[in-house]
Design a protein around this motif. Structure first.
Motif, PDB file in Angstrom:
ATOM      1  N   CYS A   9     -35.265   3.295  28.938  1.00 20.02           N
ATOM      2  CA  CYS A   9     -34.202   4.518  29.089  1.00 20.02           C
ATOM      3  C   CYS A   9     -32.789   4.207  27.997  1.00 20.02           C
ATOM      4  CB  CYS A   9     -33.943   4.278  30.459  1.00 20.02           C
ATOM      5  SG  CYS A   9     -32.993   2.940  31.099  1.00 20.02           S
ATOM      6  N   ARG A  10     -32.577   3.222  27.575  1.00 16.33           N
ATOM      7  CA  ARG A  10     -31.877   2.993  26.439  1.00 16.33           C
ATOM      8  C   ARG A  10     -30.602   2.812  27.014  1.00 16.33           C
ATOM      9  NH1 ARG A  10     -35.198   0.751  22.906  1.00 16.33           N
ATOM     10  NH2 ARG A  10     -33.417   0.798  21.412  1.00 16.33           N
ATOM     11  N   ARG A  11     -30.336   2.654  28.217  1.00 15.18           N
ATOM     12  CA  ARG A  11     -29.127   2.508  28.772  1.00 15.18           C
ATOM     13  C   ARG A  11     -28.723   1.325  28.648  1.00 15.18           C
ATOM     14  NH1 ARG A  11     -29.383   4.607  34.760  1.00 15.18           N
ATOM     15  NH2 ARG A  11     -31.083   3.048  34.714  1.00 15.18           N
ATOM     16  N   PRO A  12     -27.280   1.063  28.478  1.00 15.06           N
ATOM     17  CA  PRO A  12     -26.542  -0.167  28.659  1.00 15.06           C
ATOM     18  C   PRO A  12     -26.726  -0.827  29.675  1.00 15.06           C
ATOM     19  CG  PRO A  12     -24.970   1.387  28.348  1.00 15.06           C
ATOM     20  CD  PRO A  12     -26.221   2.204  28.278  1.00 15.06           C
ATOM     21  N   GLU A  13     -26.228  -2.388  29.784  1.00 19.34           N
ATOM     22  CA  GLU A  13     -26.288  -2.843  31.104  1.00 19.34           C
ATOM     23  C   GLU A  13     -25.133  -2.667  31.981  1.00 19.34           C
ATOM     24  OE1 GLU A  13     -26.257  -6.925  30.502  1.00 19.34           O
ATOM     25  OE2 GLU A  13     -26.719  -7.641  32.548  1.00 19.34           O
ATOM     26  N   SER A  14     -24.039  -2.000  31.453  1.00 22.39           N
ATOM     27  CA  SER A  14     -23.041  -1.646  32.148  1.00 22.39           C
ATOM     28  C   SER A  14     -23.379  -0.319  33.072  1.00 22.39           C
ATOM     29  CB  SER A  14     -21.622  -1.233  31.410  1.00 22.39           C
ATOM     30  OG  SER A  14     -22.028  -0.280  30.411  1.00 22.39           O
ATOM     31  N   LYS A  15     -24.126   0.290  32.652  1.00 18.81           N
ATOM     32  CA  LYS A  15     -24.673   1.676  33.424  1.00 18.81           C
ATOM     33  C   LYS A  15     -25.876   1.305  34.033  1.00 18.81           C
ATOM     34  CE  LYS A  15     -22.543   5.201  30.442  1.00 18.81           C
ATOM     35  NZ  LYS A  15     -22.608   6.384  29.663  1.00 18.81           N
ATOM     36  N   ALA A  16     -26.873   0.684  33.747  1.00 22.32           N
ATOM     37  CA  ALA A  16     -28.236   0.530  34.272  1.00 22.32           C
ATOM     38  C   ALA A  16     -28.203  -0.557  35.229  1.00 22.32           C
ATOM     39  CB  ALA A  16     -29.186   0.275  33.067  1.00 22.32           C
ATOM     40  N   GLY A  17     -27.162  -1.468  34.989  1.00 21.98           N
ATOM     41  CA  GLY A  17     -27.129  -2.553  36.273  1.00 21.98           C
ATOM     42  C   GLY A  17     -27.642  -3.691  35.428  1.00 21.98           C
ATOM     43  N   LYS A  18     -28.096  -5.104  36.086  1.00 27.96           N
ATOM     44  CA  LYS A  18     -28.545  -6.158  35.837  1.00 27.96           C
ATOM     45  C   LYS A  18     -29.828  -5.920  35.161  1.00 27.96           C
ATOM     46  CE  LYS A  18     -28.866 -10.701  35.574  1.00 27.96           C
ATOM     47  NZ  LYS A  18     -27.720 -11.294  34.822  1.00 27.96           N
ATOM     48  N   LEU A  19     -30.122  -6.297  33.867  1.00 29.53           N
ATOM     49  CA  LEU A  19     -31.409  -6.185  33.075  1.00 29.53           C
ATOM     50  C   LEU A  19     -32.149  -7.377  33.311  1.00 29.53           C
ATOM     51  CD1 LEU A  19     -30.098  -4.623  29.701  1.00 29.53           C
ATOM     52  CD2 LEU A  19     -30.868  -3.457  31.639  1.00 29.53           C
ATOM     53  N   LEU A  20     -33.858  -7.298  33.500  1.00 32.80           N
ATOM     54  CA  LEU A  20     -34.570  -8.124  33.554  1.00 32.80           C
ATOM     55  C   LEU A  20     -34.961  -8.597  31.933  1.00 32.80           C
ATOM     56  CD1 LEU A  20     -36.569  -6.889  36.522  1.00 32.80           C
ATOM     57  CD2 LEU A  20     -34.810  -8.601  36.667  1.00 32.80           C
ATOM     58  N   ILE A  28     -35.210  -4.811  30.417  1.00 25.97           N
ATOM     59  CA  ILE A  28     -35.762  -3.656  30.945  1.00 25.97           C
ATOM     60  C   ILE A  28     -34.923  -3.613  32.121  1.00 25.97           C
ATOM     61  CG2 ILE A  28     -37.586  -4.615  32.228  1.00 25.97           C
ATOM     62  CD1 ILE A  28     -39.255  -2.256  32.163  1.00 25.97           C
ATOM     63  N   CYS A  29     -34.433  -2.374  32.785  1.00 30.45           N
ATOM     64  CA  CYS A  29     -33.797  -2.214  34.023  1.00 30.45           C
ATOM     65  C   CYS A  29     -34.663  -2.164  35.199  1.00 30.45           C
ATOM     66  CB  CYS A  29     -32.894  -1.105  33.851  1.00 30.45           C
ATOM     67  SG  CYS A  29     -33.650   0.474  33.859  1.00 30.45           S
ATOM     68  N   ASN A  30     -34.127  -2.220  36.528  1.00 30.14           N
ATOM     69  CA  ASN A  30     -34.587  -2.252  37.687  1.00 30.14           C
ATOM     70  C   ASN A  30     -35.351  -0.959  37.817  1.00 30.14           C
ATOM     71  OD1 ASN A  30     -34.227  -4.816  38.418  1.00 30.14           O
ATOM     72  ND2 ASN A  30     -32.328  -4.140  39.296  1.00 30.14           N
ATOM     73  N   ASP A  31     -34.848   0.284  37.550  1.00 32.02           N
ATOM     74  CA  ASP A  31     -35.324   1.483  37.652  1.00 32.02           C
ATOM     75  C   ASP A  31     -36.646   1.717  36.961  1.00 32.02           C
ATOM     76  OD1 ASP A  31     -31.807   3.054  37.939  1.00 32.02           O
ATOM     77  OD2 ASP A  31     -33.290   1.877  39.341  1.00 32.02           O
ATOM     78  N   CYS A  32     -36.564   1.320  35.672  1.00 32.58           N
ATOM     79  CA  CYS A  32     -37.583   1.573  34.401  1.00 32.58           C
ATOM     80  C   CYS A  32     -38.848   0.787  35.182  1.00 32.58           C
ATOM     81  CB  CYS A  32     -37.236   1.387  33.145  1.00 32.58           C
ATOM     82  SG  CYS A  32     -36.170   2.442  32.686  1.00 32.58           S
ATOM     83  N   LEU A  33     -38.457  -0.506  35.425  1.00 30.76           N
ATOM     84  CA  LEU A  33     -39.597  -1.381  35.757  1.00 30.76           C
ATOM     85  C   LEU A  33     -40.267  -0.914  37.237  1.00 30.76           C
ATOM     86  CD1 LEU A  33     -41.134  -4.173  35.630  1.00 30.76           C
ATOM     87  CD2 LEU A  33     -39.402  -5.092  37.415  1.00 30.76           C
ATOM     88  N   GLN A  34     -39.635  -0.257  38.177  1.00 29.94           N
ATOM     89  CA  GLN A  34     -40.267   0.301  39.460  1.00 29.94           C
ATOM     90  C   GLN A  34     -41.143   2.042  38.921  1.00 29.94           C
ATOM     91  OE1 GLN A  34     -40.182  -0.888  42.366  1.00 29.94           O
ATOM     92  NE2 GLN A  34     -41.482   0.620  43.071  1.00 29.94           N
ATOM     93  N   LYS A  35     -40.698   2.429  37.874  1.00 33.69           N
ATOM     94  CA  LYS A  35     -41.175   3.853  37.481  1.00 33.69           C
ATOM     95  C   LYS A  35     -42.665   3.174  36.736  1.00 33.69           C
ATOM     96  CE  LYS A  35     -37.185   6.570  36.929  1.00 33.69           C
ATOM     97  NZ  LYS A  35     -36.429   7.272  35.793  1.00 33.69           N
ATOM     98  N   THR A  36     -42.469   2.320  36.151  1.00 33.91           N
ATOM     99  CA  THR A  36     -43.721   1.789  35.460  1.00 33.91           C
ATOM    100  C   THR A  36     -44.729   1.206  36.317  1.00 33.91           C
ATOM    101  OG1 THR A  36     -42.210   0.784  33.572  1.00 33.91           O
ATOM    102  CG2 THR A  36     -44.646  -0.072  33.725  1.00 33.91           C
ATOM    103  N   ILE A  37     -44.482   0.501  37.379  1.00 34.72           N
ATOM    104  CA  ILE A  37     -45.196   0.084  38.633  1.00 34.72           C
ATOM    105  C   ILE A  37     -45.866   1.239  39.121  1.00 34.72           C
ATOM    106  CG2 ILE A  37     -45.499  -1.116  40.558  1.00 34.72           C
ATOM    107  CD1 ILE A  37     -43.463  -3.060  39.701  1.00 34.72           C
ATOM    108  N   ASN A  38     -45.069   2.223  39.421  1.00 36.23           N
ATOM    109  CA  ASN A  38     -45.437   3.469  40.350  1.00 36.23           C
ATOM    110  C   ASN A  38     -46.573   4.457  39.272  1.00 36.23           C
ATOM    111  OD1 ASN A  38     -44.138   2.987  42.287  1.00 36.23           O
ATOM    112  ND2 ASN A  38     -42.318   3.980  41.891  1.00 36.23           N
TER     113      ASN A  38
END
Length: 492
Positions: A9-20, A28-38
C-alpha cells in the motif's frame, strides 16, 4: 532517518502501524497481510500476485529470486540446499552453521512453500474447453409448434400424453409471449406467463420429461430441487440460488437467462409442516420466498457461485419472462383426494361406497387446489401456478414399453454394451414381463427397472469377456426367476 513503507500500500510506518519484516527485504503492514490471506480463497494466485507487484521469483530463490533451478522449498532438483552463492550443485562451507572464510554466514533460504501451479506455471492438468451452446434468436419463425415438441418428446417418454401436451403448449405460448414482448406497444395487450405444477408418483417420469425438453430446446434450462432450499439460506441455499444455476446454464448471459426455463423438483418437500412449534425455515418460509420469483421481479444473484459474499460479482435478473415448472410426488395426497370424493357417501340407494376410489389408479388426476392447500401449500404459492396437472402412474404395459421403445431405452443400452464385445443381446417377451412385474412390486416406478436388470446381468457381464466364442445371448424368464440359464449361441 528514513521511514520504512509498506511494500503493497506504500504507506509509511507512522500511518500503517507496526510493519512486519518478511524476507527477502519485504516490509508489509497488518492490513495488507490480512487482505492477502483473504484473497487466497477468491483469486488465482498468478493474477493476485501480478496485480500487487509480486513475481514467482520472489518466492523461489534468495534475496529477490537469484537461485536458478531452485524449487519452492529452497532445494534444487538433486535435493541440495541452494543459496545465493550456490545453485545447489555442491554443498558450501558454513552450511551446517559454520562460518565462511570471510566471516559472513550463508544467506538464509526463503520459501512460502507454494506450488509452481499456483503462480500459473506448468501444470500436468489440462482444462477441458467449455462448449458454448448455440444461441437461438427468439422470434415467431423458429419457435417449434406444440405438436413438433410433443413428437420429439414421444421419442424418449412413453405414455404421459396429457403431461406432454401441457408442457408443449406451455413452452410454445411462453416463447410466443417473449417474442411478442420485444415488439409490444403500450396499447397492446400484455400477456401473463403460465407457470405449471406437475404432480405424480415417484418414477413416473416428471424430471425425465423436463430433462428431455432441455435437450430438445436451444434455450437455457435449469433443473434444481427444493430440498436444499431454506429461508435466507440458513443451512442450505436460499431461493435465489435456482437462478444462479439458470445463469450458469446460459454461460452468464443475463439476457438469455431472462428467457429461460426453471424446473424445481421435489416441490412437495417445502409443504407447510403440521403441528410444529419451531420456526419453519424449510417449509412455508421457502414458499413465501419463491413468490417473488414466480410472479416476476428483479433479483440480484451472484455470478459463478450460489451464495452472496463480498468477493463475488452480482448480476440483476428479471424473472418476469422466466417460465417456472414445479414438480413433486406429493405422497399421501391421494388420501386427501379420496376423503374429499367420499364426503357424499351416505346411507341410501344413491350413496357411493367408501372404497369406491381405493383401486383408482390415477386418483391424482382429480386433484384440486383445495387438496393441495390441505396438503400444506399456501394459497399465494398455488395462485402463481395456474396450470396443475398429474402424471400417470406407470402400469405393467407401460413399463414393458419403457424397457425397449424409447430412443435411449435401458435394454438398448445393455445391447450396445455387449455389442462392443461383438456379442448380440436379446430379451424374450416373457423376460420383459417378469421385469415389469418385479418393478411394480417395488413401487418406485421406472427407476426399479435398472436395479432389477443390474442384478441378473452381473454374471453375464462378468463371464462373457472370458470366452471369445460367444456370439449371442438370449435372456429368458426362467433365467431371471433362477430356474435356468440364458440361451448362449456360439459364433459361426
Amino acid at each position: 532517518m528514513t521511514e520504512e513503507i509498506c511494500y503493497m500500500c506504500r504507506r509509511p510506518e507512522s500511518k500503517a502501524g507496526k510493519l512486519l519484516h518478511l524476507p527477502p527485504n519485504i516490509t508489509i503492514c497488518n492490513d495488507c497481510l490480512q487482505k492477502t490471506i483473504n484473497a487466497f480463497n477468491s483469486y488465482p494466485m498468478a493474477d493476485y500476485f501480478n496485480m500487487n507487484g509480486f513475481t514467482p521469483d520472489m518466492f523461489s530463490g534468495v534475496n529477490g529470486g537469484n537461485g536458478a533451478d531452485v524449487n519452492n522449498n529452497g532445494y534444487n532438483k538433486d535435493g541440495v540446499v541452494a543459496t545465493a552463492d550456490n545453485d545447489g550443485d555442491k554443498p558450501v562451507e558454513g552450511q551446517d552453521g559454520d562460518k565462511k572464510d570471510d566471516g559472513k554466514q550463508s544467506p538464509p533460504v526463503f520459501s512460502f512453500g507454494f506450488m509452481p501451479d499456483m503462480f500459473g506455471g506448468q501444470s500436468n492438468l489440462k482444462k477441458k474447453p467449455k462448449k458454448k451452446k448455440p444461441k437461438a434468436e427468439i422470434d415467431f419463425n423458429n419457435i417449434p409448434a406444440p405438436h413438433i415438441i410433443k413428437e420429439k418428446l414421444d421419442e424418449y417418454v412413453i405414455g404421459q400424453e396429457l403431461a406432454k401436451k401441457q408442457i408443449s403448449v406451455a413452452v410454445y405460448n411462453h416463447y410466443k409471449r417473449v417474442a411478442a414482448e420485444k415488439n409490444r406497444k403500450e396499447e397492446d395487450i400484455e400477456i401473463e406467463k403460465s407457470n405449471m405444477l406437475m404432480i405424480g408418483p415417484t418414477g413416473s417420469g416428471k424430471t425425465y420429461l423436463v430433462r428431455n425438453l432441455a435437450r430438445l430446446l436451444q434455450v437455457p434450462i435449469a433443473i434444481t430441487d427444493a430440498t436444499t432450499l431454506t429461508e435466507a439460506g440458513y443451512i442450505g441455499d436460499d431461493v435465489e440460488s435456482v437462478l444462479s444455476k439458470l445463469l450458469a446454464d446460459a454461460d452468464n448471459d443475463v439476457e438469455a437467462a431472462e428467457h429461460g426455463i426453471v424446473f424445481i423438483d421435489e416441490i412437495d418437500k417445502i409443504a407447510k409442516k403440521k403441528n410444529t412449534h419451531s420456526r419453519d425455515v424449510s417449509g412455508e418460509a421457502v414458499q413465501q420466498g419463491l413468490l417473488k420469483l414466480l410472479e416476476g421481479s428483479e433479483v440480484e444473484i451472484p455470478v459463478g457461485a450460489t451464495s452472496k459474499n463480498a468477493m463475488v460479482p452480482m448480476a440483476t435478473i428479471n424473472t418476469r419472462n422466466i417460465l417456472f415448472i414445479c414438480g413433486g410426488a406429493f405422497p399421501d395426497l391421494s388420501d386427501i383426494v379420496k376423503a374429499r370424493l367420499n364426503k357424499q357417501a351416505a346411507i341410501g340407494f344413491k350413496a357411493d361406497l367408501k372404497d369406491k376410489y381405493d383401486k383408482e389408479e390415477n386418483i391424482l388426476s382429480k386433484v384440486t387446489t383445495d387438496d393441495l392447500r390441505k396438503y400444506g401449500m399456501i394459497p399465494e404459492f398455488l395462485g402463481r401456478l395456474p396450470i396443475v396437472f398429474a402424471v400417470d402412474e406407470l402400469n405393467k404395459d407401460m413399463l414393458i414399453r419403457v424397457l425397449s421403445e424409447p430412443k435411449n431405452a435401458i435394454l438398448k443400452q445393455y445391447e450396445k454394451l455387449l455389442e462392443l464385445d461383438e456379442v448380440k443381446l436379446e430379451f424374450s417377451e416373457d423376460a420383459k414381463e417378469i421385469i415389469a412385474e418385479r418393478a411394480l412390486e417395488r413401487k418406485t416406478g421406472a427407476r426399479a427397472l435398472r436395479a432389477i436388470i443390474e442384478e441378473f446381468m452381473l454374471d453375464i457381464m462378468y463371464e462373457i469377456p472370458k470366452d471369445n466364442n460367444i456370439g449371442k445371448v438370449t435372456i429368458t424368464r426362467d433365467y431371471i426367476e433362477g430356474k435356468g440359464s440364458p440361451v448362449i449361441e456360439v459364433r459361426t
